[in-house]
Design an enzyme around this catalytic site. Sequence first.
Site, PDB file in Angstrom:
ATOM      1  N   ARG A   1       0.752  -1.091  -0.336  1.00 39.83           N
ATOM      2  CA  ARG A   1       0.478   0.609   0.227  1.00 39.83           C
ATOM      3  C   ARG A   1       1.214   1.219  -0.391  1.00 39.83           C
ATOM      4  O   ARG A   1       0.677   2.844  -1.010  1.00 39.83           O
ATOM      5  CB  ARG A   1      -0.533  -0.407   1.310  1.00 39.83           C
ATOM      6  CG  ARG A   1      -1.993   1.233   1.022  1.00 39.83           C
ATOM      7  CD  ARG A   1      -2.988   1.298   2.999  1.00 39.83           C
ATOM      8  NE  ARG A   1      -3.575   2.593   2.843  1.00 39.83           N
ATOM      9  CZ  ARG A   1      -4.444   2.788   4.011  1.00 39.83           C
ATOM     10  NH1 ARG A   1      -5.165   1.249   4.609  1.00 39.83           N
ATOM     11  NH2 ARG A   1      -5.009   4.118   3.895  1.00 39.83           N
TER      12      ARG A   1
ATOM     13  N   ASN B   1     -10.326  -3.712  -0.398  1.00 42.65           N
ATOM     14  CA  ASN B   1     -10.702  -3.005  -1.691  1.00 42.65           C
ATOM     15  C   ASN B   1      -9.980  -3.084  -2.938  1.00 42.65           C
ATOM     16  O   ASN B   1      -8.783  -3.930  -3.022  1.00 42.65           O
ATOM     17  CB  ASN B   1      -9.768  -1.560  -0.956  1.00 42.65           C
ATOM     18  CG  ASN B   1     -10.937  -0.809   0.108  1.00 42.65           C
ATOM     19  OD1 ASN B   1     -11.814  -0.862  -0.505  1.00 42.65           O
ATOM     20  ND2 ASN B   1     -10.306   0.053   1.125  1.00 42.65           N
TER      21      ASN B   1
ATOM     22  N   CYS C   1     -19.212  -1.300   2.258  1.00 38.27           N
ATOM     23  CA  CYS C   1     -18.250  -0.026   1.692  1.00 38.27           C
ATOM     24  C   CYS C   1     -18.500   0.221   3.687  1.00 38.27           C
ATOM     25  O   CYS C   1     -19.877   1.011   3.849  1.00 38.27           O
ATOM     26  CB  CYS C   1     -18.143   0.587   0.714  1.00 38.27           C
ATOM     27  SG  CYS C   1     -17.053   1.776   1.474  1.00 38.27           S
TER      28      CYS C   1
ATOM     29  N   TYR D   1     -14.528  10.638  -0.742  1.00 34.78           N
ATOM     30  CA  TYR D   1     -13.534  10.942  -1.457  1.00 34.78           C
ATOM     31  C   TYR D   1     -14.167  11.348  -2.937  1.00 34.78           C
ATOM     32  O   TYR D   1     -12.360  11.897  -3.651  1.00 34.78           O
ATOM     33  CB  TYR D   1     -13.781   9.144  -2.390  1.00 34.78           C
ATOM     34  CG  TYR D   1     -12.882   8.151  -0.938  1.00 34.78           C
ATOM     35  CD1 TYR D   1     -12.140   7.665  -2.025  1.00 34.78           C
ATOM     36  CD2 TYR D   1     -13.830   7.694  -0.364  1.00 34.78           C
ATOM     37  CE1 TYR D   1     -11.031   6.798  -0.617  1.00 34.78           C
ATOM     38  CE2 TYR D   1     -13.005   6.946   0.831  1.00 34.78           C
ATOM     39  CZ  TYR D   1     -12.044   6.526   0.525  1.00 34.78           C
ATOM     40  OH  TYR D   1     -11.316   5.638   1.309  1.00 34.78           O
TER      41      TYR D   1
HETATM   42  C1  G6P Z   1     -12.969   3.793   4.364  1.00 35.94           C
HETATM   43  C2  G6P Z   1     -13.104   3.502   3.298  1.00 35.94           C
HETATM   44  C3  G6P Z   1     -12.339   1.971   2.888  1.00 35.94           C
HETATM   45  C4  G6P Z   1     -10.910   2.199   3.804  1.00 35.94           C
HETATM   46  C5  G6P Z   1     -10.361   2.915   5.040  1.00 35.94           C
HETATM   47  C6  G6P Z   1      -9.436   3.059   4.720  1.00 35.94           C
HETATM   48  O1  G6P Z   1     -13.242   4.883   5.581  1.00 35.94           O
HETATM   49  O2  G6P Z   1     -14.278   3.739   2.757  1.00 35.94           O
HETATM   50  O3  G6P Z   1     -13.039   1.745   2.320  1.00 35.94           O
HETATM   51  O4  G6P Z   1     -10.640   0.817   3.874  1.00 35.94           O
HETATM   52  O5  G6P Z   1     -10.853   4.256   4.590  1.00 35.94           O
HETATM   53  O6  G6P Z   1      -9.122   3.254   6.132  1.00 35.94           O
HETATM   54  P1  G6P Z   1      -7.310   3.194   6.634  1.00 35.94           P
HETATM   55  O7  G6P Z   1      -7.268   3.713   8.163  1.00 35.94           O
HETATM   56  O8  G6P Z   1      -6.966   1.694   6.515  1.00 35.94           O
HETATM   57  O9  G6P Z   1      -6.814   4.575   5.490  1.00 35.94           O
END
Ligand code: G6P
Length: 446
Positions: A96, A150, A171, A254
């Site tokens: 990531r 994701n 989601c 987003y």
């Molecule tokens: C959001 C999205 C999720 C994603 C997450 C990432 O809530 O809806 O799809 O996985 O953020 O969060 P993070 O804490 O891993 O950056």
Amino acid sequence: MTTKLKVVVIGGGSSYTPELIEGFIKRYEEFPIEELYLVDIEPGHEKLETVGALAKRMIEKANLPIDVHLTLDRREAIKNAAFVTTQIRVGMLDARSRDEKIPLKYGLLGQETTGAGGFAKALRTIPVILDICHDIEELSPHAFLLNFTNPAGIVTEAVTKYTKVKTIGLCNLPIGTKMSIAKMMDVDVSKVDIEMVGINHLNWTTKVWIEGKEITSEVLDIMSGAKGVTVKNIPDIEWDPEFIQSVGMIPCSYLRYYYMKDKMIEKQLQDFETKGTRADEVRKVEEELFKLYKNPNLNSKPIQLEKRGGAYYSEAAVQLMTSIYNNKKDIQIVNVKNNGLISCLPDDVSVEVNCVIDSEGPTPLQLKTTLPPHIRGLLQIVKAYEELTVEAAVHGDIQAGLQALTIHPLVGSAELAKKIFKDILDKNKEYLPQFNKSNDNNGGIK
Ligand code: G6P
């Protein structure tokens, strides 16, 4: 069908799992799960043991007869399951972090699911998810697959196009949006209803009701120039009041990446200098969480988990399983095959929309809104990117991949698309065997 109510969590060693366990405990009366299998792969073994031990302590504290099994044997776990959930991260946080850094190097958005970062994640993830689906087809063909992995919309689309598995993409944003609106309007979340239209991480709340009374324009007025409706992983930059009124509906968090592209990239570049990418931040939160999880006296979900963007995802997951199990016929917002619902998109793509949930799964509700051109245009282009990404991921199709990146509004240049794609292939060799057909080590990109 199953004799015992069995649920399988693939990626069970995830730091998010305690949240899911909390959801199962809360809804046990309606959803009396008997067997819970937490599955992971060898590199995640230690995390699985740690999270699994906490899950057992939480269930013991709640005094519930749920058998928790920790295993690396995915096939054994899947056998006769009623529900399989996937929350995997192929290549883990290191991958990531690379996905987020590559586009940033070219001055573009570096994000886990949106833009070039999401493209890279889809290429790594789709083949693994399709493998899981082949096990489900063989060992538990009646099971529902609830996919959180994701980019959830793209992954769900690959599953519906290339397998027979009954899948639903999930989601936390729909529930998060309802919660934010409830807070904004100072009412209990159970009183709020919304219509959401779009695709995962690119959707609009087209209507809001409180106890049946429509209040969409009031919410828009409050949001004009304000902060507030976002998740932990997306900077809370305020919306321009005139712009938000001209959208006429509530964009998901987003959409800031599209509508305020320059500001968002500038913020990301600043953050990168001071604290690295979001993956680097998340790594720290995870270290903190796993330290807490290892404490043998901890027997509940620690509050620190709420620092993650996916907070409250278990609400979505357990609510959905409960409604299917009990044939509830309630309305939830999930990712399903379009089948003509959004008329400007092809039938076989995934969309995120209001559905009635019964024992057969979700059935989309007719839209109450006609999509205006500004929504239709953005939706069509990002969906085309997603369709091309699925083809690239499934077939190792370089040309589809190049087109996908080029037309994405957050890349938008063939030259940059080529450079980024080459970097993605270089940095992910062990995870992208579908592109290894060519002798050229970049799968054909010069
Ligand atoms: C959001 C999205 C999720 C994603 C997450 C990432 O809530 O809806 O799809 O996985 O953020 O969060 P993070 O804490 O891993 O950056």
